[in-house]
Design a protein around this motif. Structure first.
Motif, PDB file in Angstrom:
ATOM      1  N   ASN A  71       0.835  -1.198   0.000  1.00 58.46           N
ATOM      2  CA  ASN A  71       0.000   0.000   0.000  1.00 58.46           C
ATOM      3  C   ASN A  71       0.870   1.249   0.000  1.00 58.46           C
ATOM      4  OD1 ASN A  71       0.382   0.946   2.895  1.00 58.46           O
ATOM      5  ND2 ASN A  71      -0.470  -1.097   3.268  1.00 58.46           N
ATOM      6  N   LEU A  72       0.307   2.295  -0.561  1.00 60.54           N
ATOM      7  CA  LEU A  72       0.939   3.611  -0.587  1.00 60.54           C
ATOM      8  C   LEU A  72      -0.070   4.587  -0.009  1.00 60.54           C
ATOM      9  CD1 LEU A  72       3.149   5.626  -1.487  1.00 60.54           C
ATOM     10  CD2 LEU A  72       1.967   5.749  -3.705  1.00 60.54           C
ATOM     11  N   SER A  73       0.328   5.317   1.034  1.00 60.86           N
ATOM     12  CA  SER A  73      -0.599   6.233   1.687  1.00 60.86           C
ATOM     13  C   SER A  73      -0.008   7.630   1.755  1.00 60.86           C
ATOM     14  CB  SER A  73      -0.947   5.746   3.092  1.00 60.86           C
ATOM     15  OG  SER A  73       0.205   5.727   3.916  1.00 60.86           O
ATOM     16  N   ALA A  74      -0.904   8.607   1.762  1.00 60.29           N
ATOM     17  CA  ALA A  74      -0.521  10.011   1.917  1.00 60.29           C
ATOM     18  C   ALA A  74      -1.415  10.625   2.987  1.00 60.29           C
ATOM     19  CB  ALA A  74      -0.668  10.760   0.605  1.00 60.29           C
ATOM     20  N   ASN A  75      -0.800  11.263   3.968  1.00 60.51           N
ATOM     21  CA  ASN A  75      -1.528  11.898   5.065  1.00 60.51           C
ATOM     22  C   ASN A  75      -1.168  13.385   5.045  1.00 60.51           C
ATOM     23  OD1 ASN A  75      -2.662  12.718   7.488  1.00 60.51           O
ATOM     24  ND2 ASN A  75      -2.110  10.826   8.545  1.00 60.51           N
ATOM     25  N   HIS A  76      -2.155  14.215   4.779  1.00 58.77           N
ATOM     26  CA  HIS A  76      -1.905  15.650   4.646  1.00 58.77           C
ATOM     27  C   HIS A  76      -2.677  16.407   5.718  1.00 58.77           C
ATOM     28  CE1 HIS A  76      -0.962  19.448   2.667  1.00 58.77           C
ATOM     29  NE2 HIS A  76      -2.246  19.798   2.831  1.00 58.77           N
ATOM     30  N   ARG A  77      -2.013  17.374   6.342  1.00 60.76           N
ATOM     31  CA  ARG A  77      -2.667  18.185   7.363  1.00 60.76           C
ATOM     32  C   ARG A  77      -2.403  19.658   7.103  1.00 60.76           C
ATOM     33  NH1 ARG A  77      -3.179  17.211  13.848  1.00 60.76           N
ATOM     34  NH2 ARG A  77      -4.419  19.070  14.293  1.00 60.76           N
ATOM     35  N   THR A  78      -3.464  20.426   7.168  1.00 59.80           N
ATOM     36  CA  THR A  78      -3.361  21.871   7.048  1.00 59.80           C
ATOM     37  C   THR A  78      -4.414  22.507   7.939  1.00 59.80           C
ATOM     38  OG1 THR A  78      -3.503  23.764   5.527  1.00 59.80           O
ATOM     39  CG2 THR A  78      -4.839  21.847   4.993  1.00 59.80           C
ATOM     40  N   GLY A  79      -3.987  23.317   8.856  1.00 61.94           N
ATOM     41  CA  GLY A  79      -4.908  23.950   9.791  1.00 61.94           C
ATOM     42  C   GLY A  79      -5.638  22.904  10.625  1.00 61.94           C
ATOM     43  N   ASP A  80      -6.948  23.016  10.646  1.00 61.94           N
ATOM     44  CA  ASP A  80      -7.765  22.095  11.442  1.00 61.94           C
ATOM     45  C   ASP A  80      -8.218  20.872  10.653  1.00 61.94           C
ATOM     46  OD1 ASP A  80      -7.635  23.679  13.723  1.00 61.94           O
ATOM     47  OD2 ASP A  80      -9.341  24.910  13.070  1.00 61.94           O
ATOM     48  N   PHE A  81      -7.792  20.755   9.416  1.00 65.04           N
ATOM     49  CA  PHE A  81      -8.198  19.629   8.578  1.00 65.04           C
ATOM     50  C   PHE A  81      -7.001  18.712   8.316  1.00 65.04           C
ATOM     51  CE2 PHE A  81     -11.433  22.749   7.580  1.00 65.04           C
ATOM     52  CZ  PHE A  81     -12.586  21.994   7.457  1.00 65.04           C
ATOM     53  N   ASP A  82      -7.271  17.436   8.240  1.00 63.78           N
ATOM     54  CA  ASP A  82      -6.274  16.520   7.713  1.00 63.78           C
ATOM     55  C   ASP A  82      -6.979  15.407   6.964  1.00 63.78           C
ATOM     56  OD1 ASP A  82      -6.335  13.939   9.495  1.00 63.78           O
ATOM     57  OD2 ASP A  82      -6.330  15.594  10.929  1.00 63.78           O
ATOM     58  N   GLY A  83      -6.306  14.905   5.955  1.00 63.07           N
ATOM     59  CA  GLY A  83      -6.896  13.874   5.102  1.00 63.07           C
ATOM     60  C   GLY A  83      -5.942  12.724   4.893  1.00 63.07           C
ATOM     61  N   LEU A  84      -6.509  11.545   4.707  1.00 60.01           N
ATOM     62  CA  LEU A  84      -5.733  10.328   4.463  1.00 60.01           C
ATOM     63  C   LEU A  84      -6.218   9.689   3.176  1.00 60.01           C
ATOM     64  CD1 LEU A  84      -3.788   8.003   5.374  1.00 60.01           C
ATOM     65  CD2 LEU A  84      -5.780   6.981   6.502  1.00 60.01           C
ATOM     66  N   LEU A  85      -5.280   9.323   2.315  1.00 57.44           N
ATOM     67  CA  LEU A  85      -5.592   8.592   1.097  1.00 57.44           C
ATOM     68  C   LEU A  85      -4.634   7.413   1.009  1.00 57.44           C
ATOM     69  CD1 LEU A  85      -7.403   8.664  -1.475  1.00 57.44           C
ATOM     70  CD2 LEU A  85      -5.493   9.801  -2.631  1.00 57.44           C
ATOM     71  N   ARG A  86      -5.196   6.208   0.854  1.00 58.86           N
ATOM     72  CA  ARG A  86      -4.365   5.002   0.825  1.00 58.86           C
ATOM     73  C   ARG A  86      -4.745   4.145  -0.371  1.00 58.86           C
ATOM     74  NH1 ARG A  86      -5.972   2.734   5.256  1.00 58.86           N
ATOM     75  NH2 ARG A  86      -4.398   3.599   6.649  1.00 58.86           N
ATOM     76  N   LEU A  87      -3.739   3.758  -1.148  1.00 57.36           N
ATOM     77  CA  LEU A  87      -3.920   2.871  -2.289  1.00 57.36           C
ATOM     78  C   LEU A  87      -3.356   1.505  -1.929  1.00 57.36           C
ATOM     79  CD1 LEU A  87      -4.718   2.539  -5.314  1.00 57.36           C
ATOM     80  CD2 LEU A  87      -2.369   3.238  -5.871  1.00 57.36           C
ATOM     81  N   ASN A  88      -4.199   0.464  -2.051  1.00 64.38           N
ATOM     82  CA  ASN A  88      -3.798  -0.891  -1.667  1.00 64.38           C
ATOM     83  C   ASN A  88      -3.759  -1.810  -2.884  1.00 64.38           C
ATOM     84  OD1 ASN A  88      -4.173  -0.360   1.356  1.00 64.38           O
ATOM     85  ND2 ASN A  88      -6.236   0.029   0.581  1.00 64.38           N
ATOM     86  N   TYR A  89      -2.765  -2.695  -2.915  1.00 64.86           N
ATOM     87  CA  TYR A  89      -2.667  -3.696  -3.987  1.00 64.86           C
ATOM     88  C   TYR A  89      -2.658  -5.078  -3.367  1.00 64.86           C
ATOM     89  CZ  TYR A  89      -0.923  -6.576  -7.792  1.00 64.86           C
ATOM     90  OH  TYR A  89      -0.784  -7.549  -8.735  1.00 64.86           O
ATOM     91  N   LEU A  90      -3.491  -5.976  -3.898  1.00 69.42           N
ATOM     92  CA  LEU A  90      -3.600  -7.351  -3.435  1.00 69.42           C
ATOM     93  C   LEU A  90      -3.444  -8.261  -4.638  1.00 69.42           C
ATOM     94  CD1 LEU A  90      -6.754  -6.513  -1.368  1.00 69.42           C
ATOM     95  CD2 LEU A  90      -4.568  -7.108  -0.342  1.00 69.42           C
ATOM     96  N   GLY A  91      -2.439  -9.120  -4.593  1.00 68.95           N
ATOM     97  CA  GLY A  91      -2.076  -9.908  -5.754  1.00 68.95           C
ATOM     98  C   GLY A  91      -2.976 -11.101  -6.018  1.00 68.95           C
ATOM     99  N   GLU A  92      -2.605 -11.888  -7.018  1.00 71.69           N
ATOM    100  CA  GLU A  92      -3.361 -13.064  -7.419  1.00 71.69           C
ATOM    101  C   GLU A  92      -3.300 -14.147  -6.346  1.00 71.69           C
ATOM    102  OE1 GLU A  92      -1.511 -14.149 -11.058  1.00 71.69           O
ATOM    103  OE2 GLU A  92      -2.477 -12.575 -12.238  1.00 71.69           O
ATOM    104  N   TYR A  93      -4.266 -15.057  -6.393  1.00 72.76           N
ATOM    105  CA  TYR A  93      -4.346 -16.114  -5.393  1.00 72.76           C
ATOM    106  C   TYR A  93      -5.086 -17.306  -5.983  1.00 72.76           C
ATOM    107  CZ  TYR A  93      -9.167 -14.587  -4.952  1.00 72.76           C
ATOM    108  OH  TYR A  93     -10.469 -14.265  -5.232  1.00 72.76           O
ATOM    109  N   PHE A  94      -5.028 -18.432  -5.286  1.00 66.72           N
ATOM    110  CA  PHE A  94      -5.747 -19.645  -5.687  1.00 66.72           C
ATOM    111  C   PHE A  94      -6.641 -20.100  -4.542  1.00 66.72           C
ATOM    112  CE2 PHE A  94      -5.888 -24.309  -5.258  1.00 66.72           C
ATOM    113  CZ  PHE A  94      -6.628 -24.629  -6.392  1.00 66.72           C
ATOM    114  N   GLU A  95      -7.851 -20.549  -4.880  1.00 64.12           N
ATOM    115  CA  GLU A  95      -8.774 -21.064  -3.870  1.00 64.12           C
ATOM    116  C   GLU A  95      -9.387 -22.377  -4.346  1.00 64.12           C
ATOM    117  OE1 GLU A  95     -13.257 -20.051  -2.515  1.00 64.12           O
ATOM    118  OE2 GLU A  95     -11.825 -18.420  -2.165  1.00 64.12           O
ATOM    119  N   ASP A  96      -9.472 -23.369  -3.465  1.00 62.25           N
ATOM    120  CA  ASP A  96     -10.278 -24.555  -3.759  1.00 62.25           C
ATOM    121  C   ASP A  96     -11.647 -24.303  -3.132  1.00 62.25           C
ATOM    122  OD1 ASP A  96      -9.448 -24.787  -1.115  1.00 62.25           O
ATOM    123  OD2 ASP A  96      -9.453 -26.970  -1.164  1.00 62.25           O
ATOM    124  N   HIS A  97     -12.561 -23.833  -3.937  1.00 62.86           N
ATOM    125  CA  HIS A  97     -13.849 -23.377  -3.431  1.00 62.86           C
ATOM    126  C   HIS A  97     -14.556 -24.497  -2.682  1.00 62.86           C
ATOM    127  CE1 HIS A  97     -17.181 -20.729  -3.110  1.00 62.86           C
ATOM    128  NE2 HIS A  97     -17.992 -21.486  -3.818  1.00 62.86           N
TER     129      HIS A  97
END
Length: 835
Positions: free
Chosen positions: A733-759
């Protein structure tokens, strides 16, 4: 700042040594706080050190990381911030639905040691019988009982540490550090819901710090949570066929796949300390938690469910003769085009000596399975420094985890019309007690540590209510025995099983020319059940410059089989190519298990090494670490082993009178070896401008497991593939946390790779899962007087796993083990007050 014990030792490394009970001068308060946020106490028995100065990789996650998430489940929060930590939904997975298994660095859940304030945490009573391959049979710690509001920070040691901490530390160590403030606190309310309008979650939490005289503190935390269930289901093909044939009482959907309902989830934690003198401190911490979780189970088709509705695959209904002499002259009820013959069914209804469950459940039924869980712990100790400079730490602790199972909307078919529909199948209890004596002695550039530990582990099984296991009068006519879906533990299963072990250790650290740190650890443990083991570790940190460091370690390790794995008995209902089947898990020393290759369990043994680098380039901080872990004689359940008629008769002769309902057995075994390797990359960058301050964080994990040896008689090729591919190979994941004055924001990008399942845990329904990207976002506004309000979303863009081709088989729209989850986007609101 005076410190009564700066050298923590043994398997214990206390955060209390960082924040002393004595007052901190105001001039040093900010400096101390900043330092504490970067200090870790796991991975060393010398002074707690900055992560930059650790010879092994450690992540430090501060409390705000957990505050700024929509989820309030600790497992889910950890998987967001620790890339090599994985957990999935487990919607219909027996006990795994109640305590979800989690994996660190690609190994089983019980290969990660969990500490609280540096103390070994007891494991859960639940054994994961259905765990997606890699977690099958694991008995790990339930971290979901730890409320996020109680945490000061979490330290994740991503390195083998059995030589330092003992069993279970092959994958690494997670240390939950409790808040230790003696004033102030926090109150928080959080509400959230999935985009589909279900899964409503309410969370109320509070933390309060109080002085304990002028020389100590008591810090209290509490959390209350409720969560509605979710449904990500489609109608099953067989249920749809019943409806199309005219059966108007089949539920839509007949079977629900989704998150369980959580009720009465209450968590309490206390952390306290008191300075006894200038050179000694006492401490005490513990918890009490309980919750009720209820999940779904498999649909019982009213035409075909063996032992309840039919005995011949759905050609005719199973009709019971209730007469004493079995001369009730009950008719045969053929099933034609999905509908039982109405005339024959009417004859059954008119004859008081005849009975079929179709009369009670013409639309079939779907059991609800759950458990009432209780978790308790208490740890106390005293630490300090003697006049000769020797630091000591004496402690004792006990923990208890229990789960009281229940199953509803089902029957004990052998009881016929007298069967209840709600059962208490029994209870598992896990109890652990331990005593530690640990010492450290600094000598110029050397630190010498040594100590000992005594532990006792107990696993208890309590029988269920009689109706959940009794053999009713219709058993001889082909009706199944016990509460259908989860037969109760019988009196013969009931018992208490214990094991003791002792450990001795030594640890040496040496600083060489201010540029090289060398460390060595050696640990001896003796277990009552299988004997002794010796493990060692070497690690080093080399400062090439102020900006660049190299680090590495090599170690041997072990994981002892749990007492539960050695002694548990269980029957689970599992999907198969021929429909639902009851599979029995037996102790490996049971005669049938022995006949199929079972033998007493031995500990897993591991050899691992890591090699990494740390770079500080201005405001950019980067670490990269490669790890290689070889594990021999890994413990897991076998694949289902078909029972012959003679073996079923042998079980019957042993007094296992419900064995006539079993189709196969499994047992715990040391039956395969693996090699796991991977890379962890962590980078942080801080940018300040006139627009405010922004912090960027990148965390990435590549993980690959290869099964290097296995017994094909017990471990199937599909299970091998699950061990190698069920977890995503790439995650980050790549995240950015920005704060200015009384506000702050968080944005996070997540990557989840391929997988195998025996349903459906069935080899005939493979799923090739695709990779996915998700986005998390939050905006927070800081009001006056410590009040803050936030709105956010996890999986903002409502990313789902791809629908799979087998969804009509059992009604699951998405793969159950999809790393992206099955529920989709979740929005939340949070209001907090800090004082």
């Amino acid at each position: 700042m005076p410190m009564s014990n700066p050298l923590s030792s043994g398997s214990i490394a206390l955060t209390l040594i960082v924040t002393s009970f004595h007052s901190i001068p105001a001039s040093l308060a900010n400096e101390s706080t900043a330092q504490t946020e970067r200090i870790a106490v796991v991975g060393t028995r010398a002074l707690p050190r900055s992560v930059d100065d650790s010879p092994v990789p450690i992540d430090i996650i501060d409390a705000e990381e957990f505050e700024r998430q929509g989820s309030t489940d600790m497992d889910a929060m950890l998987t967001t911030v620790v890339p090599s930590y994985n957990v999935n939904a487990q919607p219909i997975s027996d006990g795994a639905t109640l305590v979800r298994p989690a994996n660190l660095r690609g190994l089983s859940p019980d290969s990660t040691l969990v500490l609280v304030n540096g103390k070994r945490r007891h494991r859960a009573a639940v054994i994961t019988f259905l765990g997606g391959g890699i977690s099958d049979g694991a008995q790990a710690t339930d971290v979901s009982v730890i409320p996020a509001i109680a945490l000061k920070q979490v330290e994740v040691l991503r390195d083998g540490a059995a030589a330092q901490y003992g069993s279970d530390a092959i994958a690494g160590v997670i240390n939950f550090v409790l808040k230790d403030a003696d004033s102030g606190g926090r109150i928080e309310a959080r509400y959230g819901q999935y985009y589909e309008g279900d899964g409503d979650t309410l969370n109320l939490a509070a933390n309060l710090g109080l002085p304990l005289s002028e020389q100590g503190f008591i810090n209290l935390s509490a959390e209350y949570k409720t969560a509605d269930p979710t449904s990500r289901s489609v109608q099953r093909d067989d249920a749809a066929a019943l409806i199309n044939a005219g059966n108007s009482v089949v539920a839509t959907p007949a079977q629900v796949w989704g998150s369980p309902a959580i009720d009465k989830d209450v968590k309490l934690f206390v952390n306290s300390g008191l300075a006894l003198s200038e050179n000694s401190d006492a401490y005490l911490f513990g918890n009490w938690a309980e919750r009720t979780a209820t999940g779904g189970f498999y649909f019982r088709n009213p035409n075909t469910r063996e032992g309840v509705f039919s005995a011949d695959g759905g050609d005719t209904l199973l009709v019971g003769d209730l007469s004493d002499a079995l001369n009730g002259n009950c008719p045969v009820v053929p099933i034609v085009d999905q509908i039982p013959d109405p005339e024959a069914l009417a004859q059954v209804a008119a004859n008081p000596d005849c009975f079929t469950f179709y009369q009670r459940f013409p639309g079939g039924f779907t059991p609800s399975f759950g458990g009432d869980m209780l978790d308790l712990s208490l740890t106390a100790g005293v630490k300090g420094e003697w006049a000769n400079g020797l630091y000591y730490d004496f402690s004792a602790g006990a923990g208890r985890n229990e789960v009281d199972f229940f199953i509803e909307n089902t029957v004990n078919a052998s009881m016929g019309p007298n069967s209840p529909t709600r059962f208490k199948p029994g209870r598992y209890v896990q109890i652990e007690k331990g005593v530690n004596a640990d010492f450290s002695y600094p000598m110029d550039t050397w630190v010498f540590s040594f100590g000992g530990e005594y532990r006792k582990e107990t696993f208890e099984i309590y029988a269920g209510d009689p109706a959940s296991w009794t053999i009713g009068p219709l058993a001889s006519q082909g009706f199944s025995i016990g509460s259908n879906g989860f037969p109760g533990f019988q009196p013969r299963d009931q018992g208490s099983h214990s094991r003791e072990n002792i450990a001795l250790y030594t640890d040496i650290e040496k600083s060489v020319d201010d540029t090289l740190l060398l460390a060595a650890a050696l640990r001896y443990e003796d277990y009552q059940s299988f004997g002794d083991t010796i493990n060692g570790k070497l690690s080093a940190l080399w400062d090439l410059s102020e900006r660049f460091k190299l680090r590495g370690s090599v170690n041997t390790g072990f994981r002892a089989p749990t007492v539960g794995q050695e002694n548990v008995r269980n029957v689970t209902t599992q999907f198969s190519a021929t429909g639902l089947q009851d599979q029995a898990t037996l102790p490996p020393t049971n005669p049938i298990a022995v006949q199929k290759g079972g033998k007493p369990l031995e500990p897993e043994e591991s050899f691992s090494y890591t090699l990494g680098a740390v770079a500080t380039l201005g405001d950019l901080y980067v670490t990269v670490d490669y790890y290689h872990i070889e594990v021999q004689d890994r413990i897991s359940q076998t694949s289902p082993l078909t029972l012959t008629d003679d073996e079923i008769q042998t079980l019957l002769n042993q007094g296992i009178l419900d064995a006539s309902s079993f189709s196969s057995v499994r047992y715990f075994t040391n039956d395969f070896d693996t090699t796991t390797q991977g890379v962890d990359l962590v980078a942080n960058y801080r940018l300040s401008s006139s627009w405010g301050d922004t912090t960027f964080a990148l965390a990435y994990n590549w993980n690959q497991t290869e099964v290097t040896d296995f017994n094909p008689a017990n471990i199937s090729d599909t299970k091998v593939r699950l061990l190698e591919e069920n977890l995503p190979r790439h995650k980050g994941n790549l995240s950015a946390n920005h704060r200015t004055g009384d506000f702050d924001g968080l944005l996070r990008l997540n990557y989840l790779g391929e997988y195998f399942e025996d349903h459906l845990d069935s080899e005939i329904f493979p799923i090739e899962g695709k990779a996915a990207w998700t986005v998390d976002a939050e905006l927070r506004y800081h009001m006056a007087d410590g009040v803050a309000a936030a709105i956010g979303a996890q999986n903002l863009l409502d990313q789902r796993a791809d629908e799979h081709p087998w969804q009509g088989i059992a009604g699951a729209r998405y793969p159950a083990t999809a790393p992206v989850g099955i529920n989709g986007g979740f929005y939340y609101l949070r209001l907090s007050y800090d004082f």
